[in-house]
Design a protein around this motif. Structure first.
Motif, short mmCIF file in Angstrom:
data_model
loop_
_atom_site.label_atom_id
_atom_site.label_comp_id
_atom_site.label_asym_id
_atom_site.label_seq_id
_atom_site.Cartn_x
_atom_site.Cartn_y
_atom_site.Cartn_z
N LEU A 151 12.39 -130.25 -40.89
CA LEU A 151 11.05 -129.67 -40.95
C LEU A 151 9.97 -130.76 -40.95
N THR A 152 8.85 -130.44 -40.35
CA THR A 152 7.68 -131.32 -40.43
C THR A 152 7.09 -131.21 -41.84
N PRO A 153 6.22 -132.14 -42.25
CA PRO A 153 5.61 -132.04 -43.58
C PRO A 153 4.91 -130.70 -43.82
N ARG A 154 4.18 -130.20 -42.83
CA ARG A 154 3.50 -128.92 -43.00
C ARG A 154 4.49 -127.77 -43.10
N GLU A 155 5.53 -127.78 -42.26
CA GLU A 155 6.56 -126.75 -42.33
C GLU A 155 7.26 -126.78 -43.68
N ARG A 156 7.44 -127.97 -44.22
CA ARG A 156 8.08 -128.11 -45.53
C ARG A 156 7.20 -127.48 -46.62
N LYS A 192 14.42 -123.72 -36.88
CA LYS A 192 15.02 -125.01 -37.24
C LYS A 192 16.11 -124.88 -38.30
N LEU A 193 15.95 -123.91 -39.20
CA LEU A 193 16.93 -123.74 -40.27
C LEU A 193 18.02 -122.74 -39.90
N ASP A 194 17.92 -122.16 -38.70
CA ASP A 194 18.86 -121.13 -38.26
C ASP A 194 18.89 -119.99 -39.28
#
Length: 211
Positions: A151-156, A192-194
């Protein structure tokens, strides 16, 4: 917009009662029902329900298998008398968007169906705290952290707020984003995390020790 529901429950009396509760709401329609999950895939293909409401213990095909088969195609909510940890966790791991007990008040059941149809998750408050503190073995943590690293920082940030149980509107307010932007981020996170839904994202976040 009418929320279409497929109801799977082996006890006819219970099935009739749940149907009456749901259809007391003007915006919910039970489009099909069955006593087990053996026809679940066929019924979903035929009626295209927004939500599948299923019992856990049923003959032939049970609620866990129904969840495994359907969670990537529609929202699945498990409604059961059994709040056994293994049942709860198995259902959520297979992609259930909700887990409710049969003693859930009628108004809350109707609200839960609406919430899940919108793409959010709903877990009975009685089991949420216990669920999120369970099944956090080291192997699960390592696996979750490995996935979350993509994950990107924002997605995190968004994923952590999902793990805290915030709705899209609450996440938008917290991060000073529009709801449409939050939805885009959540779509990327799930890919991304399926993960088939935000409940699975929340479990990964908790397993990874981020919440």
């Amino acid at each position: 917009m009418t929320v279409k529901v497929l109801l799977l429950e082996d006890e006819e009396l219970v099935r009739g009662g749940v149907r009456m509760i749901l259809e007391s709401a003007e915006d919910i329609e039970v489009v099909a029902e069955a006593p087990d999950g053996s026809q679940a895939v066929e019924l979903v293909d035929r009626y295209r329900p927004d939500v599948v409401l299923t019992d856990i213990q049923m003959p032939k095909v049970d609620g866990i298998e129904v969840t495994r088969l359907l969670a990537r195609r529609t929202a699945v909510v498990v409604l059961t008398t059994f709040d056994v940890d293994e049942y709860v966790y198995a259902a959520l791991r297979h992609g259930a968007a909700g887990f409710l007990l049969k003693d859930t008040p009628p108004r809350e059941l109707v609200a839960a169906v609406r919430v899940v149809a919108r793409g959010d998750a709903m877990i009975s408050p009685r089991i949420t705290k216990r669920l999120l503190s369970s099944f956090t073995a080291g192997g699960a943590m390592d696996k979750a952290q490995s996935k979350l690293a993509a994950l990107t920082p924002r997605e995190r940030e968004v994923a952590i707020l999902i793990g805290r149980g915030l709705s899209n509107a609450e996440i938008a307010k917290e991060l000073f984003l529009s709801e449409s932007t939050v939805k885009v981020h959540i779509g990327h996170i799930k890919a991304k995390l399926d993960a088939s839904n935000r409940t699975q994202v929340a479990i990964l976040v908790h397993d990874g020790g981020l919440v």
